[in-house]
Design a protein around this motif. Structure first.
Motif, PDB file in Angstrom:
ATOM      1  N   SER A 174       1.008  -1.223   0.046  1.00 12.31           N
ATOM      2  CA  SER A 174       0.105   0.057  -0.107  1.00 12.31           C
ATOM      3  C   SER A 174       0.680   1.156  -0.068  1.00 12.31           C
ATOM      4  CB  SER A 174      -0.907   0.176   1.366  1.00 12.31           C
ATOM      5  OG  SER A 174      -0.069   0.061   2.363  1.00 12.31           O
ATOM      6  N   ILE A 175       0.295   2.303  -0.129  1.00 10.56           N
ATOM      7  CA  ILE A 175       0.759   3.699  -0.135  1.00 10.56           C
ATOM      8  C   ILE A 175       1.270   3.907   1.169  1.00 10.56           C
ATOM      9  CG2 ILE A 175       0.574   6.251  -0.369  1.00 10.56           C
ATOM     10  CD1 ILE A 175      -1.134   5.290  -3.233  1.00 10.56           C
ATOM     11  N   PRO A 176       0.584   3.655   2.341  1.00 12.43           N
ATOM     12  CA  PRO A 176       1.062   4.126   3.495  1.00 12.43           C
ATOM     13  C   PRO A 176       2.073   3.054   3.993  1.00 12.43           C
ATOM     14  CG  PRO A 176      -1.209   3.841   3.700  1.00 12.43           C
ATOM     15  CD  PRO A 176      -0.927   3.475   2.305  1.00 12.43           C
ATOM     16  N   PHE A 177       2.268   1.929   3.434  1.00 12.71           N
ATOM     17  CA  PHE A 177       3.532   1.143   3.923  1.00 12.71           C
ATOM     18  C   PHE A 177       4.614   1.594   3.012  1.00 12.71           C
ATOM     19  CE2 PHE A 177       6.042  -2.542   2.063  1.00 12.71           C
ATOM     20  CZ  PHE A 177       6.706  -2.716   3.388  1.00 12.71           C
ATOM     21  N   ILE A 178       4.608   2.087   1.725  1.00 15.68           N
ATOM     22  CA  ILE A 178       5.898   2.688   0.976  1.00 15.68           C
ATOM     23  C   ILE A 178       6.235   3.893   1.509  1.00 15.68           C
ATOM     24  CG2 ILE A 178       4.742   3.920  -0.846  1.00 15.68           C
ATOM     25  CD1 ILE A 178       7.742   1.412  -1.054  1.00 15.68           C
ATOM     26  N   GLU A 179       5.105   4.664   2.290  1.00 16.50           N
ATOM     27  CA  GLU A 179       5.551   6.040   2.722  1.00 16.50           C
ATOM     28  C   GLU A 179       6.406   5.983   4.097  1.00 16.50           C
ATOM     29  OE1 GLU A 179       6.149   9.748   4.121  1.00 16.50           O
ATOM     30  OE2 GLU A 179       5.499   9.312   1.921  1.00 16.50           O
ATOM     31  N   GLU A 186      15.023   7.257   0.295  1.00 12.48           N
ATOM     32  CA  GLU A 186      15.780   8.459  -0.214  1.00 12.48           C
ATOM     33  C   GLU A 186      17.168   8.731   0.125  1.00 12.48           C
ATOM     34  OE1 GLU A 186      12.225  11.905   0.002  1.00 12.48           O
ATOM     35  OE2 GLU A 186      13.336  11.783   1.763  1.00 12.48           O
ATOM     36  N   ASN A 187      17.634   7.805   1.160  1.00 11.35           N
ATOM     37  CA  ASN A 187      19.095   7.922   1.306  1.00 11.35           C
ATOM     38  C   ASN A 187      19.660   6.661   0.753  1.00 11.35           C
ATOM     39  OD1 ASN A 187      19.648   9.705   3.701  1.00 11.35           O
ATOM     40  ND2 ASN A 187      17.446   9.026   4.416  1.00 11.35           N
ATOM     41  N   SER A 188      19.196   6.026  -0.020  1.00 16.34           N
ATOM     42  CA  SER A 188      19.850   5.042  -0.871  1.00 16.34           C
ATOM     43  C   SER A 188      20.562   5.593  -2.230  1.00 16.34           C
ATOM     44  CB  SER A 188      18.972   3.707  -1.408  1.00 16.34           C
ATOM     45  OG  SER A 188      18.233   4.612  -2.359  1.00 16.34           O
ATOM     46  N   ARG A 189      21.667   4.837  -2.614  1.00 19.11           N
ATOM     47  CA  ARG A 189      22.435   5.464  -3.850  1.00 19.11           C
ATOM     48  C   ARG A 189      21.598   5.216  -4.966  1.00 19.11           C
ATOM     49  NH1 ARG A 189      25.039   7.328  -7.416  1.00 19.11           N
ATOM     50  NH2 ARG A 189      27.194   6.934  -7.880  1.00 19.11           N
ATOM     51  N   LEU A 190      20.655   4.068  -5.017  1.00 16.24           N
ATOM     52  CA  LEU A 190      19.683   4.096  -6.106  1.00 16.24           C
ATOM     53  C   LEU A 190      18.447   3.190  -5.602  1.00 16.24           C
ATOM     54  CD1 LEU A 190      20.021   1.194  -8.255  1.00 16.24           C
ATOM     55  CD2 LEU A 190      22.300   2.201  -8.079  1.00 16.24           C
ATOM     56  N   CYS A 191      17.609   3.114  -6.341  1.00 15.88           N
ATOM     57  CA  CYS A 191      16.464   2.267  -6.016  1.00 15.88           C
ATOM     58  C   CYS A 191      15.847   1.361  -7.078  1.00 15.88           C
ATOM     59  CB  CYS A 191      15.319   3.037  -5.378  1.00 15.88           C
ATOM     60  SG  CYS A 191      13.769   1.984  -4.712  1.00 15.88           S
ATOM     61  N   VAL A 192      15.933   0.329  -7.023  1.00 13.24           N
ATOM     62  CA  VAL A 192      15.427  -0.317  -8.314  1.00 13.24           C
ATOM     63  C   VAL A 192      13.666  -1.032  -8.087  1.00 13.24           C
ATOM     64  CG1 VAL A 192      15.740  -2.670  -9.502  1.00 13.24           C
ATOM     65  CG2 VAL A 192      17.610  -1.472  -8.648  1.00 13.24           C
ATOM     66  N   VAL A 193      12.928  -0.829  -9.038  1.00 11.20           N
ATOM     67  CA  VAL A 193      11.926  -0.939  -9.005  1.00 11.20           C
ATOM     68  C   VAL A 193      11.316  -1.890  -9.912  1.00 11.20           C
ATOM     69  CG1 VAL A 193       9.446   0.022  -8.876  1.00 11.20           C
ATOM     70  CG2 VAL A 193      11.425   1.465  -7.838  1.00 11.20           C
ATOM     71  N   ASP A 194      10.497  -2.737  -9.641  1.00 12.58           N
ATOM     72  CA  ASP A 194       9.876  -3.911 -10.664  1.00 12.58           C
ATOM     73  C   ASP A 194       8.351  -3.423 -10.565  1.00 12.58           C
ATOM     74  OD1 ASP A 194       8.160  -5.933  -9.072  1.00 12.58           O
ATOM     75  OD2 ASP A 194      10.124  -6.890  -8.694  1.00 12.58           O
ATOM     76  N   THR A 195       7.689  -3.774 -11.676  1.00 15.55           N
ATOM     77  CA  THR A 195       6.264  -3.521 -11.805  1.00 15.55           C
ATOM     78  C   THR A 195       5.262  -4.525 -11.332  1.00 15.55           C
ATOM     79  OG1 THR A 195       6.484  -4.413 -14.160  1.00 15.55           O
ATOM     80  CG2 THR A 195       6.736  -2.052 -13.828  1.00 15.55           C
ATOM     81  N   ASN A 196       5.874  -5.260 -10.511  1.00 11.18           N
ATOM     82  CA  ASN A 196       4.815  -6.397  -9.988  1.00 11.18           C
ATOM     83  C   ASN A 196       3.769  -5.592  -8.752  1.00 11.18           C
ATOM     84  OD1 ASN A 196       5.233  -8.958 -11.146  1.00 11.18           O
ATOM     85  ND2 ASN A 196       7.454  -8.886 -10.282  1.00 11.18           N
ATOM     86  N   ARG A 203       3.526   4.919  -8.657  1.00 11.63           N
ATOM     87  CA  ARG A 203       3.314   6.467  -8.946  1.00 11.63           C
ATOM     88  C   ARG A 203       3.686   7.138  -7.762  1.00 11.63           C
ATOM     89  NH1 ARG A 203       0.456   9.527 -12.608  1.00 11.63           N
ATOM     90  NH2 ARG A 203      -0.146   7.514 -13.594  1.00 11.63           N
ATOM     91  N   TYR A 204       2.932   6.866  -6.660  1.00 15.30           N
ATOM     92  CA  TYR A 204       3.271   7.643  -5.325  1.00 15.30           C
ATOM     93  C   TYR A 204       4.600   7.682  -5.019  1.00 15.30           C
ATOM     94  CZ  TYR A 204       3.101   9.209  -0.546  1.00 15.30           C
ATOM     95  OH  TYR A 204       3.172   9.899   0.468  1.00 15.30           O
ATOM     96  N   MET A 205       5.307   6.387  -5.229  1.00 17.76           N
ATOM     97  CA  MET A 205       6.718   6.492  -4.644  1.00 17.76           C
ATOM     98  C   MET A 205       7.576   7.258  -5.780  1.00 17.76           C
ATOM     99  SD  MET A 205       9.113   3.154  -4.476  1.00 17.76           S
ATOM    100  CE  MET A 205       8.245   2.298  -5.784  1.00 17.76           C
ATOM    101  N   VAL A 206       7.697   7.305  -7.080  1.00 16.43           N
ATOM    102  CA  VAL A 206       8.404   8.023  -7.839  1.00 16.43           C
ATOM    103  C   VAL A 206       7.951   9.526  -7.896  1.00 16.43           C
ATOM    104  CG1 VAL A 206       8.714   6.029  -9.090  1.00 16.43           C
ATOM    105  CG2 VAL A 206       7.112   7.705 -10.010  1.00 16.43           C
ATOM    106  N   GLU A 207       6.755   9.943  -7.569  1.00 17.01           N
ATOM    107  CA  GLU A 207       6.438  11.337  -7.616  1.00 17.01           C
ATOM    108  C   GLU A 207       6.552  12.018  -6.312  1.00 17.01           C
ATOM    109  OE1 GLU A 207       2.841  11.048 -10.914  1.00 17.01           O
ATOM    110  OE2 GLU A 207       2.350  11.128  -8.885  1.00 17.01           O
ATOM    111  N   ASN A 208       7.010  11.318  -5.248  1.00 14.58           N
ATOM    112  CA  ASN A 208       6.791  11.783  -3.840  1.00 14.58           C
ATOM    113  C   ASN A 208       8.034  11.596  -3.005  1.00 14.58           C
ATOM    114  OD1 ASN A 208       3.785  12.875  -3.463  1.00 14.58           O
ATOM    115  ND2 ASN A 208       3.484  11.100  -4.171  1.00 14.58           N
TER     116      ASN A 208
END
Length: 362
Positions: A174-179, A186-196, A203-208
């Motif tokens: 959920s959005i609350p979970f990822i928030e 935000e403190n990572s060197r990079l964040c890999v995302v898959d579409t599962n 959307r929330y993650m990459v926009e916020n």
């Protein structure tokens, strides 16, 4: 980060008040060399401000799927709508988990954020993560639900012919979970995302939540989830069909590859890697263009090659590789995976990748 920079950063981490003279004496180098290395560490963001304020040790975050893979391989040519003699293997999988395991085996500090059930499979995935050094402490464990399962039938060449995914558990992502994971992302060197994971969560993650996002599109169907937000990703790795979906441009030639990639760059993407199967990989970032053919490989299992490739790309970005070094390393990672019967080659390492690609030069 160079080896010398790692040594200096380690000394500063242990003693933030250490002088450049003391560092020079400890490492047996000149004080001026120490100054140059510290300047480079500040430029790269590992040291913040005056007084050697050290940023936390860099790491990679992977947000995506984790599941159990059940793979069937026939002994002879696959006959559809019939029972085929062959063998089955049960292993741990999921695009996000696979990328995370590859990165952990490559020696990276990797944090996996996923959703698991409280069943035997879920416990096995967590236990395996501990064993290989993949940090899953930020993942969500859902009581009384089954961990995601992926069933795949290969042909006699090791290529996928049919697959079925049981991934209802990801509705709990959920959005609350990822928030609640904002700080670690935000403190990572990079964040890999898959579409599962659910579309609204991506959307929330990459926009916020600010980060350098690397995208694995997973499949043609799931790639549609990110078409309207593709510009928020720093680096993407679609295949030809997924690139067509994301760009809206049909790809039938080398020129079309460039047009589709340029379209994605105009939307905000920084780097585009398009996987072309046996025809290799096409890369474009607006300045550098490359089309690299893969080396010959004794293919035993093709299911994990894409995950290994993106792990190689992430590893290269983390270590500031040039694009030529990145392509060579990422392709080497995928070849090592192709040549192993497992979805992930348990022996993958930077040294083995380098050795495998040096074989092509000889």
């Amino acid at each position: 980060m160079t080896k010398r920079e790692e040594e200096i950063l380690e000394l500063i981490s242990k003693n933030p008040l250490i002088s450049q003279k003391e560092i020079a004496e400890e490492l047996g180098i000149t004080r001026s060399s120490v100054g140059v290395h510290i300047g480079n560490l500040m430029k790269k963001g590992y040291i913040i401000g005056k007084g050697y304020i050290v940023k936390r040790k860099p790491y990679v975050v992977v947000v995506g799927g984790a599941n159990v893979d059940i793979i069937g391989l026939p002994y002879k040519s696959l006959i559809m709508e019939d029972s085929n003699p062959g063998k089955t293997t049960i292993s741990l999988g999921g695009v996000g988990r696979n990328i995370g395991e590859n990165l952990a085996r490559l020696g990276m500090d990797t944090r996996l954020i996923t959703v698991l059930g409280s069943d035997t499979y879920g416990k096995h995935i967590v236990e395996d993560g501990i064993k290989i050094g993949l940090d899953m402490s930020d993942s969500l464990i859902v009581q009384d639900e089954d961990t995601s399962t992926y069933l795949c039938i290969l042909d006699e060449n090791g290529d996928m012919k049919l697959a079925l995914s049981s991934m209802d558990i990801f509705e709990n992502f959920s959005i609350p979970f990822i928030e609640s994971k904002r700080d670690i992302i935000e403190n990572s060197r990079l964040c890999v995302v898959d579409t599962n994971i659910p579309e609204e969560v991506i959307r929330y993650m990459v926009e916020n939540i600010e980060a350098d996002y690397f995208l694995d599109t997973v499949s043609t169907t799931k790639a549609k989830k990110v078409k309207d937000i593709i510009g928020h990703f720093h680096t993407i790795k679609p295949n030809k069909i997924e690139a067509e979906i994301l760009s809206g441009i049909e790809i039938n030639s080398e020129d079309d590859l460039k047009k589709a990639s340029y379209c994605l760059l105009e939307k905000g993407v920084k780097r585009v890697f398009i996987s072309l199967g046996e025809k290799g990989v096409y890369y474009f970032d607006g300045k550098i263009e490359r089309h690299v053919l893969p080396p010959k490989a004794n293919i035993k299992n093709a299911t994990g090659a894409g995950d290994a490739f993106l792990a190689g790309v992430a590893y290269s970005y983390f270590n500031d590789f040039s694009i030529e070094e990145t392509l060579n390393f990422a392709i080497g990672a995928s070849v090592l995976t192709l040549e192993d019967e497992n979805t992930i080659n348990p022996n993958i390492s930077p040294e083995k990748i380098k050795k495998r690609m040096e074989m092509e030069i000889c």
